[in-house]
Design a protein around this motif. Structure first.
Motif, PDB file in Angstrom:
ATOM      1  N   PRO A  43       0.775  -1.175   0.154  1.00 44.71           N
ATOM      2  CA  PRO A  43      -0.118   0.120   0.038  1.00 44.71           C
ATOM      3  C   PRO A  43       0.738   1.307   0.067  1.00 44.71           C
ATOM      4  O   PRO A  43       0.248   2.513  -0.311  1.00 44.71           O
ATOM      5  CB  PRO A  43      -0.881  -0.097   1.282  1.00 44.71           C
ATOM      6  N   ARG A  63       5.246   2.186   7.739  1.00 44.66           N
ATOM      7  CA  ARG A  63       4.114   1.994   8.383  1.00 44.66           C
ATOM      8  C   ARG A  63       4.099   3.273   9.610  1.00 44.66           C
ATOM      9  O   ARG A  63       4.756   3.813  10.122  1.00 44.66           O
ATOM     10  CB  ARG A  63       4.274   0.691   9.316  1.00 44.66           C
ATOM     11  N   SER A  70      -5.119  -1.804  13.525  1.00 44.56           N
ATOM     12  CA  SER A  70      -6.242  -2.047  12.956  1.00 44.56           C
ATOM     13  C   SER A  70      -5.953  -2.430  11.643  1.00 44.56           C
ATOM     14  O   SER A  70      -6.816  -3.270  10.863  1.00 44.56           O
ATOM     15  CB  SER A  70      -7.333  -0.848  13.185  1.00 44.56           C
ATOM     16  N   ASP A  71      -5.033  -1.908  10.701  1.00 40.91           N
ATOM     17  CA  ASP A  71      -4.709  -2.303   9.285  1.00 40.91           C
ATOM     18  C   ASP A  71      -3.302  -2.639   9.334  1.00 40.91           C
ATOM     19  O   ASP A  71      -2.330  -1.881   9.182  1.00 40.91           O
ATOM     20  CB  ASP A  71      -5.026  -1.144   8.630  1.00 40.91           C
ATOM     21  N   GLY A  73      -1.384  -3.530   6.992  1.00 48.88           N
ATOM     22  CA  GLY A  73      -0.719  -3.098   5.785  1.00 48.88           C
ATOM     23  C   GLY A  73      -0.342  -1.851   5.801  1.00 48.88           C
ATOM     24  O   GLY A  73       0.845  -1.554   5.095  1.00 48.88           O
ATOM     25  N   THR A  74      -0.713  -1.107   6.713  1.00 49.03           N
ATOM     26  CA  THR A  74      -0.383   0.447   6.951  1.00 49.03           C
ATOM     27  C   THR A  74       0.099   1.002   8.229  1.00 49.03           C
ATOM     28  O   THR A  74       0.596   1.987   8.570  1.00 49.03           O
ATOM     29  CB  THR A  74      -1.410   1.353   6.452  1.00 49.03           C
ATOM     30  N   GLU A  75      -0.281  -0.099   9.155  1.00 47.83           N
ATOM     31  CA  GLU A  75       0.222   0.452  10.670  1.00 47.83           C
ATOM     32  C   GLU A  75       1.359  -0.359  11.316  1.00 47.83           C
ATOM     33  O   GLU A  75       1.210  -1.685  10.964  1.00 47.83           O
ATOM     34  CB  GLU A  75      -1.105   0.711  11.509  1.00 47.83           C
TER      35      GLU A  75
END
Length: 368
Positions: A43, A63, A70-71, A73-75
């Protein structure tokens, strides 16, 4: 991880080819990052790092640090981020390592491809450097193939390690070429977007006539005779003005050669093109009269303000002075740098005015 032999290979390339190991690693890292994005569609931006000692591949993603993830892919969690970077705060963006297990085989293939391509590029660059040291010179080549394109036929020539490309606009009009034929061409420049080591060449450039003359005539090579001006209409006619840089030498005779043997050798390379050799003159009146050869000129009037030369010729010399489709007058203007108007005059007046150009040495002339 790449095989340790990969790093040894890079060291060998650096030693033998002069391509730095670091530049190759940078190319590999860039290619791997592109391949990883295509394969896994992360992402956010990623960064690839290849260890120059072990060939270990590390891939990092960006990140955002949060208290509770909660995600994924980004956190990244605050505890995990602090393990790598103590003092990090929630809301900051950090780099975290990404898994590489599923990417190992693809990474090895891509890395080899990148290095091999760079080696091919380096070889191409070296060939072009060697060839383009002779830019503007005449080279010999063999016609490899002739390809039809929308704008005409393009001729490809073997020039040693490089390939010469003779575009339609650089060919002598109506010249018939065939594969296997030897040609002399003028070397122009690198062919951009060409496949392999390709260079543009020309047979229509006026400098080709100069190079052919220099090749055939020792006095031009030594500097005893100098080409002062040259005008050309490829495939039709060229006019060359020459002067002697050494006493006792007839510049026109030196270029024409005994019984025209030298100029015939030049014309033989140009097909049906006619080559006129004329004597240079510092006086514009004499120069214009010489340039209109083979026509006889009675007198020339010069208007320096408009840079116009008015040449008066006998009636029976008018068509010869103008030439077919104005070709002789046009080339004379290009050769001298003067705008030339040609006017006929009756035979009697021409004889009376002949002294205006009396003593001008007769121009040399050779037909193909």
């Amino acid at each position: 991880m790449l095989k340790p032999d990969f790093i040894k290979a890079l060291d060998q390339v650096q030693e033998e080819k002069g391509i730095s190991k670091q530049s190759l690693l940078s190319l590999v890292e860039s290619a791997l990052a592109t391949a990883y994005r295509r394969a896994f569609n992360p992402p956010d931006a990623i960064r690839v790092q290849v260890d120059p000692g072990t060939a270990e591949i590390a891939i990092f993603g960006r990140r955002r640090v949060v208290e509770q993830v909660s995600d994924p892919g980004t956190e990244v969690s605050l505890d995990e981020a602090k393990a790598a970077r103590p003092g990090v705060e929630p809301g900051q963006v950090v780099e975290v390592p990404l898994p590489t297990d599923d990417f190992a085989r693809l990474a090895a293939q891509i890395s080899k491809q990148v290095v091999f391509q760079r080696l091919r590029d380096a070889e191409k660059e070296q060939v072009l450097r060697d060839v383009l040291e002779h830019k503007g010179e005449m080279v010999s080549g063999v016609v490899e193939r002739i390809a039809d394109h929308s704008d005409g036929k393009t001729v490809y020539l073997e020039l040693g390690k490089a390939e010469g490309v003779l575009a339609p606009e650089e060919q002598i009009p109506d010249e018939v070429l065939r594969p296997g034929q030897y040609l002399k061409v003028l070397l122009l420049d690198e062919r951009k977007r060409g496949r392999g080591a390709q260079v543009n060449v020309s047979r229509a450039h006026k400098a080709l006539v100069r190079r052919l003359l220099e090749f055939e005539i020792p006095e031009l090579q030594s500097g005893a005779v100098i080409i002062r001006a040259l005008a050309r209409e490829p495939g039709v006619r060229s006019k060359v003005a020459v002067s002697a840089h050494q006493e006792g030498i007839d510049p026109v005779g030196a270029c024409v050669g005994p019984k025209g043997v030298r100029i015939r050798s030049v014309v033989g390379e140009l097909g049906t093109e006619r080559v006129d050799i004329i004597p240079w003159a510092d006086e514009p009146e004499r120069l214009v009269a010489n340039a209109l050869s083979p026509a006889q000129v009675s007198r020339v009037e010069i208007d320096r303000e408009s840079r116009t030369a008015t040449a008066h010729v006998p009636d029976n010399q008018l068509s010869l002075a103008i030439g077919k489709d104005g070709q002789n007058a046009r080339l004379a203007a290009k050769l001298t740098g003067w705008r030339i108007d040609i006017k006929p005059e009756p035979a009697g007046a021409a004889e009376a005015n002949a002294s205006a150009v009396a003593g001008a040495p007769p121009p040399g002339d050779a037909a193909g």
